[in-house]
Write a protein that holds these residues in place. Structure first.
Motif, PDB file in Angstrom:
ATOM      1  N   GLU A   1       3.787   7.003   3.966  1.00  0.00           N
ATOM      2  CA  GLU A   1       4.402   6.202   5.014  1.00  0.00           C
ATOM      3  C   GLU A   1       3.634   6.247   6.334  1.00  0.00           C
ATOM      4  OE1 GLU A   1       8.627   6.380   5.390  1.00  0.00           O
ATOM      5  OE2 GLU A   1       8.932   7.030   3.315  1.00  0.00           O
ATOM      6  N   LYS A   2       2.368   6.628   6.279  1.00  0.00           N
ATOM      7  CA  LYS A   2       1.570   6.687   7.507  1.00  0.00           C
ATOM      8  C   LYS A   2       1.482   5.327   8.194  1.00  0.00           C
ATOM      9  CE  LYS A   2      -2.365   8.702   7.526  1.00  0.00           C
ATOM     10  NZ  LYS A   2      -3.729   9.139   7.108  1.00  0.00           N
TER      11      LYS A   2
ATOM     12  N   THR B   1       0.825  -1.204   0.000  1.00  0.00           N
ATOM     13  CA  THR B   1       0.000   0.000   0.000  1.00  0.00           C
ATOM     14  C   THR B   1       0.858   1.253   0.000  1.00  0.00           C
ATOM     15  OG1 THR B   1      -1.776  -1.138   1.185  1.00  0.00           O
ATOM     16  CG2 THR B   1      -1.771   1.272   1.264  1.00  0.00           C
ATOM     17  N   MET B   2       1.911   1.238   0.805  1.00  0.00           N
ATOM     18  CA  MET B   2       2.833   2.372   0.853  1.00  0.00           C
ATOM     19  C   MET B   2       3.454   2.634  -0.517  1.00  0.00           C
ATOM     20  SD  MET B   2       6.410   2.856   0.943  1.00  0.00           S
ATOM     21  CE  MET B   2       7.027   1.342   1.645  1.00  0.00           C
TER      22      MET B   2
ATOM     23  N   GLU C   1       4.045  18.071  -2.928  1.00  0.00           N
ATOM     24  CA  GLU C   1       5.160  17.117  -3.076  1.00  0.00           C
ATOM     25  C   GLU C   1       5.724  16.730  -1.710  1.00  0.00           C
ATOM     26  OE1 GLU C   1       6.548  15.573  -5.550  1.00  0.00           O
ATOM     27  OE2 GLU C   1       6.302  16.676  -7.417  1.00  0.00           O
ATOM     28  N   LEU C   2       5.910  17.716  -0.840  1.00  0.00           N
ATOM     29  CA  LEU C   2       6.445  17.427   0.487  1.00  0.00           C
ATOM     30  C   LEU C   2       5.502  16.554   1.302  1.00  0.00           C
ATOM     31  CD1 LEU C   2       7.843  20.970   1.416  1.00  0.00           C
ATOM     32  CD2 LEU C   2       9.166  18.971   0.721  1.00  0.00           C
ATOM     33  N   GLY C   3       4.216  16.617   0.984  1.00  0.00           N
ATOM     34  CA  GLY C   3       3.241  15.827   1.723  1.00  0.00           C
ATOM     35  C   GLY C   3       3.117  14.388   1.278  1.00  0.00           C
TER      36      GLY C   3
ATOM     37  N   ASN D   1      11.056   8.612  11.561  1.00  0.00           N
ATOM     38  CA  ASN D   1      10.625   9.354  10.378  1.00  0.00           C
ATOM     39  C   ASN D   1      10.432  10.833  10.687  1.00  0.00           C
ATOM     40  OD1 ASN D   1      10.708   7.219   8.649  1.00  0.00           O
ATOM     41  ND2 ASN D   1       8.546   7.285   8.099  1.00  0.00           N
ATOM     42  N   ARG D   2       9.928  11.137  11.871  1.00  0.00           N
ATOM     43  CA  ARG D   2       9.691  12.542  12.211  1.00  0.00           C
ATOM     44  C   ARG D   2      10.998  13.327  12.208  1.00  0.00           C
ATOM     45  NH1 ARG D   2       6.715  14.789  17.745  1.00  0.00           N
ATOM     46  NH2 ARG D   2       6.879  17.014  17.228  1.00  0.00           N
TER      47      ARG D   2
END
Length: 421
Positions: free
Chosen positions: A206-207, A160-161, A198-200, A284-285
């Motif tokens: 990857e949620k 899905t990712m 794009e940044l989003g 990731n953050r």
């Protein structure tokens, strides 16, 4: 840092790693001795061609007195270059299987950035983005193909990712058509909206399942690209000085600019590489903020080279701008570089107020140097070099105090490991 190639471990049998086509599955985040591959280094080198073209056009715009327009165009073009590079870098950190198809698709991406580079001058001068857009299409379609390979090789949340990434890249590419069809006055707004979209895409994709990027590999890849950008800055400045000397016999006039520029670039290298940043990239953050923030680091580092060219042309009388404007072309990107490196890199490894204030104070003093006339660039170089000396001195004193304290109480604790500067 090292640049030797490391292939992913074979998944089935001793000869699995030698098959020309293999499943594109994730590499381990804790994989030992993970380093940049020769293909990745080649990829970076070709991207610098586009960066050099953007720098040349920025110089022309500033020299001709169109600094505002030139900076805006530079920001847009550099975002396209940086974002395509970053997409591949993080993908490769997680999924590089080094098979024949992976290599071919990566070479297609390289071809795309060369097409983009060919359209940079037209985008700056005529505001015509067709060639840039076509180059971007080539790069992004190749990137989509890579994500579709991942989706075919995986299942569940990871699949899905991968599909989210592929769909997001394609939709964004359609959105960039606005640069071609909308009136010229609306294009900056198209850029702003599409840059945010794009940044989003990675944040959305990857949620549920983050990619398995490798912290040390990512830190090395960013470091290598920083070296290449700084190298391009030195090359551009050297050519400018050589041209000034050959055409105007102005060695005495250009020597302070050349010396100051060299000190700035040396200090920029030292300050960036003094910290082991891979230890900070744990989630990731953290990594998204760090990775996105490098847009300013890369763009300002490249702009320093453009600024040095502007300073040279102004010094020999070829630029129709004031000494103050030419000095600002060097000092402002230098200050931005210092501040951004501090925010993203250094502040996590500095101990105490004195160490924390070194880079912000240096950035402020570099800006003040703008007003020193013909000696502005040289003064900015001295200030940058003194920042390195100050950092080294503060760290050495801290280490000496900690060693003295350990010896006084008879303990045998770990030695201080704070980075120098």
């Amino acid at each position: 840092m090292t640049s030797s190639s490391t292939s992913p471990p074979a998944s089935s049998g001793s000869h699995a790693g030698h098959r020309p086509l293999r499943r594109l599955t994730a590499r381990g985040r804790d994989e030992a001795h993970r380093v940049a591959s020769p293909l990745e280094l080649f990829f970076d080198l070709c991207f610098v061609v586009a960066i050099a073209q953007a720098g040349v056009q920025l110089v022309h715009a500033v020299v001709e007195g169109h600094a505002g327009e030139g900076i805006l165009n530079y920001a847009m073009i550099f975002f396209a270059i940086w974002w395509a590079w970053m997409n591949f870098t993080w993908f490769a950190s997680a999924y590089d299987n080094d098979d024949a198809l992976y290599r071919v698709v990566t070479l297609v991406q390289i071809a795309g950035v060369l097409v983009l580079a060919a359209g940079v001058s037209r985008a700056f001068v005529e505001h015509e983005f067709l060639v840039v857009w076509l180059g971007y299409v080539i790069m992004r379609l190749a990137m989509t193909a890579q994500w579709l390979r991942v989706a075919r090789s995986t299942e569940g949340a990871e699949r899905t990712m991968a599909l989210r990434y592929a769909g997001g890249v394609l939709l964004c590419q359609i959105g960039w058509l606005g640069l071609l069809v909308l009136p010229e006055g609306g294009r900056p707004w198209v850029f702003l909206v599409m840059a945010l979209v794009e940044l989003g895409v990675p944040l959305y994709a990857e949620k549920a399942h983050p990619t398995s990027w490798h912290p040390h590999h990512i830190a090395e890849r960013y470091g290598l690209f920083t070296i290449i950008v700084l190298g391009e800055t030195i090359a551009a400045a050297t050519v400018a000085v050589k041209s000034g000397v050959d055409e105007n016999d102005a060695l005495g006039t250009l020597l302070p600019v050349a010396a100051g520029g060299l000190l700035i670039i040396f200090a920029a290298w030292w300050i960036y590489f003094v910290v082991p940043i891979h230890g900070h990239l744990r989630s990731n953050r953290q990594s998204f903020l760090w990775g996105y923030g490098h847009y300013l680091i890369f763009a300002s580092a490249a702009a320093i080279g453009a600024g040095l060219e502007v300073a040279v042309e102004q010094a020999v009388g070829k630029a129709h701008i004031s000494t103050l404007a030419a000095s600002a072309a060097v000092t402002l990107p230098t200050a931005l570089y210092l501040l951004t490196v501090w925010v993203l890199h250094s502040r996590f490894y500095k101990v105490g107020i004195a160490q924390q204030l070194v880079l912000p104070t240096t950035a402020l003093l570099v800006i003040v140097c703008t007003f020193l006339g013909d000696w502005a660039v040289f003064a900015a170089g001295l200030v940058s070099a003194l920042a390195v000396v100050t950092g080294v001195t503060l760290t050495a004193r801290m280490v000496a105090r900690e060693r003295g304290a350990s010896g006084a109480d008879g303990s045998s604790g770990d030695r201080a490991s704070a980075p120098v500067a």
